[in-house]
Design a protein around this motif. Structure first.
Motif, PDB file in Angstrom:
ATOM      1  N   ASN A  14     -11.555  20.871 -24.709  1.00  0.00           N
ATOM      2  CA  ASN A  14     -12.884  20.274 -24.728  1.00  0.00           C
ATOM      3  C   ASN A  14     -13.198  19.715 -26.115  1.00  0.00           C
ATOM      4  N   LYS A  15     -14.447  19.291 -26.299  1.00  0.00           N
ATOM      5  CA  LYS A  15     -14.852  18.671 -27.563  1.00  0.00           C
ATOM      6  C   LYS A  15     -14.698  19.631 -28.739  1.00  0.00           C
ATOM      7  N   LYS A  16     -14.961  20.914 -28.507  1.00  0.00           N
ATOM      8  CA  LYS A  16     -14.831  21.891 -29.596  1.00  0.00           C
ATOM      9  C   LYS A  16     -13.379  22.026 -30.043  1.00  0.00           C
ATOM     10  N   VAL A  17     -12.461  22.046 -29.080  1.00  0.00           N
ATOM     11  CA  VAL A  17     -11.028  22.130 -29.416  1.00  0.00           C
ATOM     12  C   VAL A  17     -10.622  20.893 -30.202  1.00  0.00           C
ATOM     13  N   GLU A  18     -11.128  19.741 -29.773  1.00  0.00           N
ATOM     14  CA  GLU A  18     -10.847  18.496 -30.493  1.00  0.00           C
ATOM     15  C   GLU A  18     -11.328  18.594 -31.935  1.00  0.00           C
ATOM     16  N   GLN A  19     -12.513  19.147 -32.130  1.00  0.00           N
ATOM     17  CA  GLN A  19     -13.086  19.241 -33.479  1.00  0.00           C
ATOM     18  C   GLN A  19     -12.285  20.178 -34.373  1.00  0.00           C
ATOM     19  N   TRP A  20     -11.917  21.378 -33.870  1.00  0.00           N
ATOM     20  CA  TRP A  20     -11.223  22.284 -34.782  1.00  0.00           C
ATOM     21  C   TRP A  20      -9.754  21.957 -34.976  1.00  0.00           C
ATOM     22  N   THR A  21      -9.184  21.168 -34.082  1.00  0.00           N
ATOM     23  CA  THR A  21      -7.802  20.725 -34.341  1.00  0.00           C
ATOM     24  C   THR A  21      -7.792  19.531 -35.309  1.00  0.00           C
ATOM     25  N   GLN A  22      -8.760  18.636 -35.171  1.00  0.00           N
ATOM     26  CA  GLN A  22      -8.829  17.495 -36.088  1.00  0.00           C
ATOM     27  C   GLN A  22      -9.224  17.939 -37.497  1.00  0.00           C
ATOM     28  N   TYR A  65      -1.274  16.947 -29.363  1.00  0.00           N
ATOM     29  CA  TYR A  65      -2.694  16.824 -29.038  1.00  0.00           C
ATOM     30  C   TYR A  65      -3.477  16.204 -30.200  1.00  0.00           C
ATOM     31  N   ILE A  66      -3.245  16.714 -31.405  1.00  0.00           N
ATOM     32  CA  ILE A  66      -3.922  16.169 -32.591  1.00  0.00           C
ATOM     33  C   ILE A  66      -3.662  14.671 -32.714  1.00  0.00           C
ATOM     34  N   THR A  67      -2.405  14.289 -32.503  1.00  0.00           N
ATOM     35  CA  THR A  67      -2.005  12.874 -32.617  1.00  0.00           C
ATOM     36  C   THR A  67      -2.641  12.034 -31.526  1.00  0.00           C
ATOM     37  N   GLN A  68      -2.619  12.519 -30.300  1.00  0.00           N
ATOM     38  CA  GLN A  68      -3.170  11.744 -29.186  1.00  0.00           C
ATOM     39  C   GLN A  68      -4.663  11.508 -29.338  1.00  0.00           C
ATOM     40  N   VAL A  69      -5.385  12.530 -29.800  1.00  0.00           N
ATOM     41  CA  VAL A  69      -6.830  12.383 -30.015  1.00  0.00           C
ATOM     42  C   VAL A  69      -7.101  11.278 -31.036  1.00  0.00           C
ATOM     43  N   ARG A  70      -6.347  11.289 -32.143  1.00  0.00           N
ATOM     44  CA  ARG A  70      -6.568  10.287 -33.188  1.00  0.00           C
ATOM     45  C   ARG A  70      -6.176   8.894 -32.712  1.00  0.00           C
ATOM     46  N   VAL A  71      -5.080   8.784 -31.988  1.00  0.00           N
ATOM     47  CA  VAL A  71      -4.638   7.484 -31.468  1.00  0.00           C
ATOM     48  C   VAL A  71      -5.653   6.938 -30.459  1.00  0.00           C
ATOM     49  N   ASP A  72      -6.196   7.800 -29.623  1.00  0.00           N
ATOM     50  CA  ASP A  72      -7.208   7.355 -28.653  1.00  0.00           C
ATOM     51  C   ASP A  72      -8.429   6.782 -29.373  1.00  0.00           C
ATOM     52  N   ARG A  73      -8.789   7.390 -30.496  1.00  0.00           N
ATOM     53  CA  ARG A  73      -9.913   6.854 -31.281  1.00  0.00           C
ATOM     54  C   ARG A  73      -9.567   5.481 -31.855  1.00  0.00           C
ATOM     55  N   LEU A  74      -8.352   5.337 -32.313  1.00  0.00           N
ATOM     56  CA  LEU A  74      -7.910   4.081 -32.928  1.00  0.00           C
ATOM     57  C   LEU A  74      -7.869   2.921 -31.943  1.00  0.00           C
ATOM     58  N   HIS A 117       9.744  16.311 -38.074  1.00  0.00           N
ATOM     59  CA  HIS A 117       9.756  17.612 -37.403  1.00  0.00           C
ATOM     60  C   HIS A 117       9.183  17.624 -35.983  1.00  0.00           C
ATOM     61  N   TYR A 118       8.366  16.630 -35.647  1.00  0.00           N
ATOM     62  CA  TYR A 118       7.739  16.641 -34.321  1.00  0.00           C
ATOM     63  C   TYR A 118       7.902  15.274 -33.654  1.00  0.00           C
ATOM     64  N   PRO A 119       9.120  14.972 -33.204  1.00  0.00           N
ATOM     65  CA  PRO A 119       9.405  13.644 -32.642  1.00  0.00           C
ATOM     66  C   PRO A 119       8.529  13.258 -31.453  1.00  0.00           C
ATOM     67  N   SER A 120       8.126  14.236 -30.642  1.00  0.00           N
ATOM     68  CA  SER A 120       7.282  13.900 -29.486  1.00  0.00           C
ATOM     69  C   SER A 120       5.897  13.436 -29.950  1.00  0.00           C
ATOM     70  N   SER A 123       6.325   9.941 -31.543  1.00  0.00           N
ATOM     71  CA  SER A 123       6.503   8.870 -30.556  1.00  0.00           C
ATOM     72  C   SER A 123       5.143   8.329 -30.092  1.00  0.00           C
ATOM     73  N   ILE A 124       4.110   9.185 -30.098  1.00  0.00           N
ATOM     74  CA  ILE A 124       2.757   8.724 -29.758  1.00  0.00           C
ATOM     75  C   ILE A 124       2.275   7.737 -30.826  1.00  0.00           C
ATOM     76  N   VAL A 125       2.533   8.081 -32.108  1.00  0.00           N
ATOM     77  CA  VAL A 125       2.178   7.195 -33.226  1.00  0.00           C
ATOM     78  C   VAL A 125       2.966   5.896 -33.120  1.00  0.00           C
ATOM     79  N   ASN A 126       4.269   6.010 -32.903  1.00  0.00           N
ATOM     80  CA  ASN A 126       5.147   4.846 -32.849  1.00  0.00           C
ATOM     81  C   ASN A 126       4.741   3.894 -31.720  1.00  0.00           C
ATOM     82  N   ASP A 127       4.454   4.437 -30.542  1.00  0.00           N
ATOM     83  CA  ASP A 127       4.038   3.593 -29.412  1.00  0.00           C
ATOM     84  C   ASP A 127       2.748   2.848 -29.735  1.00  0.00           C
TER      85      ASP A 127
END
Length: 200
Positions: A14-22, A65-74, A117-120, A123-127
């Motif tokens: 949820n939004k709280k998880v998004e906040q504390w991971t970001q 998850y951290i990467t996907q949240v940031r990419v979705d914002r971008l 260290h985290y290719p998966s 790959s979200i960033v690269n795409d």
């Protein structure tokens, strides 16, 4: 015999998880990501390990998850480019602001560590970056054809973007020696490029 892993249903994020991971991104700017454990990440997030395991199974999943949240914002840049092109009312500052905000609290060292260290997650960033390059190419062609931009080679512009986007953003030695942030570098790069492109 080893202990059998217990399958647990994970809670929906949820939004709280998004906040504390970001929120841990600034703390990770100079850390070796490969050495971190779930315990380390829990401490950085100021959460118990049991709380972390309610939402995530592995470290890889946390970084994905951290990467996907940031990419979705971008991805907001797509609407900005489309809207401004349709009215031929282009302001490069809008795109620069979106991209700079998107990399806020992210260091080139962090991106390099993510790549190693985290290719998966990488790959979200690269795409995302490959999609951005393709969108910029169409953007340049449209701007040149509609006499919004000077007549220059779109292929050359994309090559410059490719270097900046795909190589410079993970070159932490450059940023360390120049005391510049990724955020400020994006703003300056966009300024240099588009001030030279736009027909006054």
């Amino acid at each position: 015999m080893g202990r059998k892993s217990i399958h647990r249903e994970r809670k929906d994020k949820n939004k709280k998880v998004e906040q504390w991971t970001q929120a841990i991104l600034p703390k990770l700017s100079n850390m070796g990501l490969g050495e971190l454990t779930i315990d380390d990440l829990a401490i950085l997030m100021n959460k118990s390990k049991s709380t972390i395991y309610q939402y995530f199974v592995t470290k890889e999943e946390i970084f994905e998850y951290i990467t996907q949240v940031r990419v979705d914002r971008l991805k907001a840049y797509k609407n900005e480019i489309s809207g401004e092109l349709s009215t031929l009312n282009y302001h490069y500052e809008t795109l620069a602001k979106i991209l700079a905000e998107g990399v806020k609290d992210i260091s080139p060292y962090y991106l390099k560590q993510l790549q190693m260290h985290y290719p998966s997650a990488w790959s979200i960033v690269n795409d995302f970056l490959q999609g951005l390059l393709e969108d910029l190419k169409h953007f340049y062609i449209f701007g040149i054809e509609n006499k919004m931009f000077k007549t220059v080679s779109p292929e050359l512009l994309i090559k410059l973007d490719e270097y900046f986007i795909m190589q410079l953003i993970t070159d932490h030695t450059f940023f360390n020696s120049n005391q510049q942030t990724l955020e400020s570098a994006i703003k300056e790069y966009m300024y240099i490029k588009f001030e030279g492109l736009v027909i006054k």
